[in-house]
Motif scaffolding. Sequence first.
Motif, PDB file in Angstrom:
ATOM      1  N   ALA A 121       0.821  -1.217   0.000  1.00 59.67           N
ATOM      2  CA  ALA A 121       0.000   0.000   0.000  1.00 59.67           C
ATOM      3  C   ALA A 121       0.855   1.268   0.000  1.00 59.67           C
ATOM      4  CB  ALA A 121      -0.955  -0.003   1.195  1.00 59.67           C
ATOM      5  N   LEU A 122       1.952   1.240  -0.734  1.00 58.90           N
ATOM      6  CA  LEU A 122       2.823   2.409  -0.835  1.00 58.90           C
ATOM      7  C   LEU A 122       2.103   3.522  -1.581  1.00 58.90           C
ATOM      8  CD1 LEU A 122       5.660   3.777  -0.643  1.00 58.90           C
ATOM      9  CD2 LEU A 122       6.196   2.642  -2.827  1.00 58.90           C
ATOM     10  N   ARG A 123       2.114   4.735  -1.005  1.00 59.59           N
ATOM     11  CA  ARG A 123       1.487   5.880  -1.659  1.00 59.59           C
ATOM     12  C   ARG A 123       2.443   7.065  -1.686  1.00 59.59           C
ATOM     13  NH1 ARG A 123      -4.005   5.859  -2.506  1.00 59.59           N
ATOM     14  NH2 ARG A 123      -3.372   7.470  -4.014  1.00 59.59           N
ATOM     15  N   TYR A 124       2.618   7.599  -2.868  1.00 58.55           N
ATOM     16  CA  TYR A 124       3.287   8.887  -3.063  1.00 58.55           C
ATOM     17  C   TYR A 124       2.820   9.410  -4.421  1.00 58.55           C
ATOM     18  CZ  TYR A 124       6.654  12.633  -3.493  1.00 58.55           C
ATOM     19  OH  TYR A 124       7.209  13.884  -3.639  1.00 58.55           O
ATOM     20  N   PRO A 125       2.144  10.554  -4.468  1.00 62.02           N
ATOM     21  CA  PRO A 125       1.561  11.023  -5.733  1.00 62.02           C
ATOM     22  C   PRO A 125       2.575  11.225  -6.855  1.00 62.02           C
ATOM     23  CG  PRO A 125       0.655  12.245  -3.881  1.00 62.02           C
ATOM     24  CD  PRO A 125       1.789  11.422  -3.333  1.00 62.02           C
ATOM     25  N   GLY A 126       3.850  11.356  -6.508  1.00 59.55           N
ATOM     26  CA  GLY A 126       4.873  11.545  -7.526  1.00 59.55           C
ATOM     27  C   GLY A 126       5.299  10.283  -8.237  1.00 59.55           C
ATOM     28  N   LEU A 127       4.924   9.120  -7.717  1.00 59.19           N
ATOM     29  CA  LEU A 127       5.242   7.867  -8.394  1.00 59.19           C
ATOM     30  C   LEU A 127       4.320   7.693  -9.601  1.00 59.19           C
ATOM     31  CD1 LEU A 127       5.682   5.361  -5.418  1.00 59.19           C
ATOM     32  CD2 LEU A 127       7.477   6.130  -6.994  1.00 59.19           C
ATOM     33  N   PRO A 128       4.853   7.415 -10.784  1.00 58.20           N
ATOM     34  CA  PRO A 128       3.999   7.284 -11.971  1.00 58.20           C
ATOM     35  C   PRO A 128       2.896   6.243 -11.817  1.00 58.20           C
ATOM     36  CG  PRO A 128       6.295   7.460 -12.611  1.00 58.20           C
ATOM     37  CD  PRO A 128       6.280   7.332 -11.120  1.00 58.20           C
ATOM     38  N   GLU A 129       3.146   5.202 -11.043  1.00 63.27           N
ATOM     39  CA  GLU A 129       2.138   4.156 -10.884  1.00 63.27           C
ATOM     40  C   GLU A 129       1.162   4.421  -9.740  1.00 63.27           C
ATOM     41  OE1 GLU A 129       5.809   2.608  -8.596  1.00 63.27           O
ATOM     42  OE2 GLU A 129       5.358   3.888 -10.330  1.00 63.27           O
ATOM     43  N   ASP A 130       1.344   5.503  -8.999  1.00 62.82           N
ATOM     44  CA  ASP A 130       0.430   5.805  -7.903  1.00 62.82           C
ATOM     45  C   ASP A 130      -0.967   6.101  -8.453  1.00 62.82           C
ATOM     46  OD1 ASP A 130       0.539   6.746  -4.790  1.00 62.82           O
ATOM     47  OD2 ASP A 130      -0.917   7.931  -5.917  1.00 62.82           O
ATOM     48  N   PRO A 131      -2.018   5.599  -7.789  1.00 59.57           N
ATOM     49  CA  PRO A 131      -3.382   5.835  -8.283  1.00 59.57           C
ATOM     50  C   PRO A 131      -3.741   7.310  -8.434  1.00 59.57           C
ATOM     51  CG  PRO A 131      -3.381   4.161  -6.564  1.00 59.57           C
ATOM     52  CD  PRO A 131      -1.998   4.719  -6.607  1.00 59.57           C
ATOM     53  N   ALA A 132      -3.076   8.178  -7.678  1.00 53.60           N
ATOM     54  CA  ALA A 132      -3.388   9.607  -7.725  1.00 53.60           C
ATOM     55  C   ALA A 132      -2.512  10.385  -8.701  1.00 53.60           C
ATOM     56  CB  ALA A 132      -3.242  10.213  -6.322  1.00 53.60           C
ATOM     57  N   HIS A 133      -1.544   9.726  -9.317  1.00 54.19           N
ATOM     58  CA  HIS A 133      -0.531  10.457 -10.086  1.00 54.19           C
ATOM     59  C   HIS A 133      -1.123  11.263 -11.241  1.00 54.19           C
ATOM     60  CE1 HIS A 133       3.423  11.418 -11.668  1.00 54.19           C
ATOM     61  NE2 HIS A 133       3.019  11.012 -12.853  1.00 54.19           N
ATOM     62  N   LYS A 134      -2.038  10.686 -11.972  1.00 53.55           N
ATOM     63  CA  LYS A 134      -2.581  11.378 -13.147  1.00 53.55           C
ATOM     64  C   LYS A 134      -3.288  12.669 -12.750  1.00 53.55           C
ATOM     65  CE  LYS A 134      -5.503  10.648 -17.222  1.00 53.55           C
ATOM     66  NZ  LYS A 134      -6.368   9.671 -17.938  1.00 53.55           N
ATOM     67  N   THR A 135      -4.148  12.579 -11.750  1.00 51.19           N
ATOM     68  CA  THR A 135      -4.860  13.778 -11.286  1.00 51.19           C
ATOM     69  C   THR A 135      -3.901  14.771 -10.647  1.00 51.19           C
ATOM     70  OG1 THR A 135      -6.874  12.502 -10.920  1.00 51.19           O
ATOM     71  CG2 THR A 135      -6.706  14.617  -9.797  1.00 51.19           C
TER      72      THR A 135
ATOM     73  N   ARG B 219       4.322  20.354  -7.396  1.00 49.84           N
ATOM     74  CA  ARG B 219       5.238  19.498  -6.643  1.00 49.84           C
ATOM     75  C   ARG B 219       4.376  18.536  -5.838  1.00 49.84           C
ATOM     76  NH1 ARG B 219       7.332  24.685  -6.756  1.00 49.84           N
ATOM     77  NH2 ARG B 219       9.580  24.897  -7.195  1.00 49.84           N
ATOM     78  N   TYR B 220       4.912  17.364  -5.522  1.00 48.66           N
ATOM     79  CA  TYR B 220       4.071  16.298  -4.986  1.00 48.66           C
ATOM     80  C   TYR B 220       4.134  16.137  -3.471  1.00 48.66           C
ATOM     81  CZ  TYR B 220       3.765  14.972  -9.898  1.00 48.66           C
ATOM     82  OH  TYR B 220       3.537  14.969 -11.254  1.00 48.66           O
ATOM     83  N   GLY B 221       4.952  16.900  -2.796  1.00 51.94           N
ATOM     84  CA  GLY B 221       4.972  16.839  -1.349  1.00 51.94           C
ATOM     85  C   GLY B 221       6.110  16.014  -0.786  1.00 51.94           C
ATOM     86  N   CYS B 222       6.235  16.071   0.542  1.00 43.83           N
ATOM     87  CA  CYS B 222       7.358  15.425   1.225  1.00 43.83           C
ATOM     88  C   CYS B 222       6.934  14.212   2.033  1.00 43.83           C
ATOM     89  CB  CYS B 222       8.053  16.432   2.139  1.00 43.83           C
ATOM     90  SG  CYS B 222       7.027  17.013   3.514  1.00 43.83           S
ATOM     91  N   VAL B 223       5.670  13.814   1.939  1.00 44.33           N
ATOM     92  CA  VAL B 223       5.158  12.722   2.764  1.00 44.33           C
ATOM     93  C   VAL B 223       4.973  11.456   1.929  1.00 44.33           C
ATOM     94  CG1 VAL B 223       3.248  11.932   4.219  1.00 44.33           C
ATOM     95  CG2 VAL B 223       4.043  14.298   4.368  1.00 44.33           C
ATOM     96  N   VAL B 224       5.445  10.337   2.461  1.00 42.36           N
ATOM     97  CA  VAL B 224       5.286   9.017   1.866  1.00 42.36           C
ATOM     98  C   VAL B 224       4.565   8.146   2.886  1.00 42.36           C
ATOM     99  CG1 VAL B 224       6.493   6.996   0.935  1.00 42.36           C
ATOM    100  CG2 VAL B 224       7.441   9.292   0.576  1.00 42.36           C
ATOM    101  N   SER B 225       3.592   7.373   2.435  1.00 40.18           N
ATOM    102  CA  SER B 225       2.917   6.462   3.359  1.00 40.18           C
ATOM    103  C   SER B 225       3.021   5.037   2.837  1.00 40.18           C
ATOM    104  CB  SER B 225       1.451   6.858   3.563  1.00 40.18           C
ATOM    105  OG  SER B 225       0.694   6.635   2.397  1.00 40.18           O
ATOM    106  N   PHE B 226       3.071   4.080   3.764  1.00 44.02           N
ATOM    107  CA  PHE B 226       3.175   2.674   3.392  1.00 44.02           C
ATOM    108  C   PHE B 226       2.791   1.816   4.586  1.00 44.02           C
ATOM    109  CE2 PHE B 226       7.248   4.205   4.868  1.00 44.02           C
ATOM    110  CZ  PHE B 226       7.736   3.217   5.715  1.00 44.02           C
TER     111      PHE B 226
END
Length: 381
Positions: free
Chosen positions: A281-295, A302-309
């Motif tokens: 469940a890794l999430r970071y909007p800057g990752l191309p494969e992240d579900p939120a990346h396109k939006t 810029r995508y922020g400094c927080v990573v969750s997993f």
Amino acid sequence: MSDATVDEGPGDGTRAVRAGLPEPVKHEPTLPGPVFAAHFHLPGEVTGPYSYGRDDNPTWTLLENAIGELEAPGLADIETLVFASGMAAISAVLFSQLRAGDAVVLPSDGYQALALVRAQLEAYGVEVRTAPTGGDAQLEVLEGARLLWIESPSNPGLDVCDIRRLAVAAQAQGTLVAVDNTLATPLGQRPLALGADFAVASGTKQLTGHGDVLLGYVAGRDAEAMAAVRRWRKIVGAIPGPMEAWLAHRSIATLQLRVDRQNATALAVAEALRQRPEVSALRYPGLPEDPAHKTASRQMRRYGCVVSFTLPTRARAERFLAALRLVEDATSFGGVRSTAERRGRWGGDAVPEGFVRMSVGAEDPEDLVADVLRALDESAE
């Protein structure tokens, strides 16, 4: 990148270091020191900007000007108000705009303190509807609402919604839109340019970035709505101290330097984590494969400094946190020193027991990535 986020003025670094500075006066400091005053000389009729310390302060004014220049460069008639904390700013918008019988839409996956806000709103007779951030689910419960509250990216799950789409739908029916911009910062996202009525944030986090100031702010485009927010601040007295306001303004000068370093390192950490089989469940909007990346790519700069997993168990997450050497086990995020925590310990977020929210600081990327990978190795059973 959305066209609304493109600005033809000075670059972010130039704007940050000069934001809110007064006109130069010979022999005066470029950024005047904090003004400590409960009252001001006021002979005769009450005129001018400063009369009593709960209403206004010259140090607040400079900071408010600075934040306004970052949140809404090129937009006219934007007002900014600073508060004692992010929750003070959030409360000011919600409680100044809503009345008994109104309906408000809140994110079901937002900051955990929103649950406390919901209970208080309902006690005052406000109908509270909730929907998750992802997939623009707020649209399904928006009809007839007085206010739509957006948190994008959401905290701590890092989901993203289409702010412009939601703002267009909301305003077509007369619904106000407020966006919590804490995770993105004004250098990552500009909600007012995307159609929101309010940009709200905790300045405690990356805006000031040193973990030593509690602060919040509201920036808005509608004079009448902002007058109500100002009146709420006066009634409640949720004002920042002049020293905190001055420290915040001083810290904004390095915002672009900190944000760019932290965002780049956050991406490096996320890329390293996605190679680990124990991480899910890794999430970071800057990752191309992240579900939120396109939006996110359409509306964020810029995508922020927080990573969750998530790690497999609570015990594994706690061993991982204990093994880190460059990352402090602490709450909050956005500081120059990396922090991480197991969010489940607070009990307010709907996350697995092994869920970790990590805030990436300004350490050397190679050192931080190595520390995270070593801690993962050492925490394995």
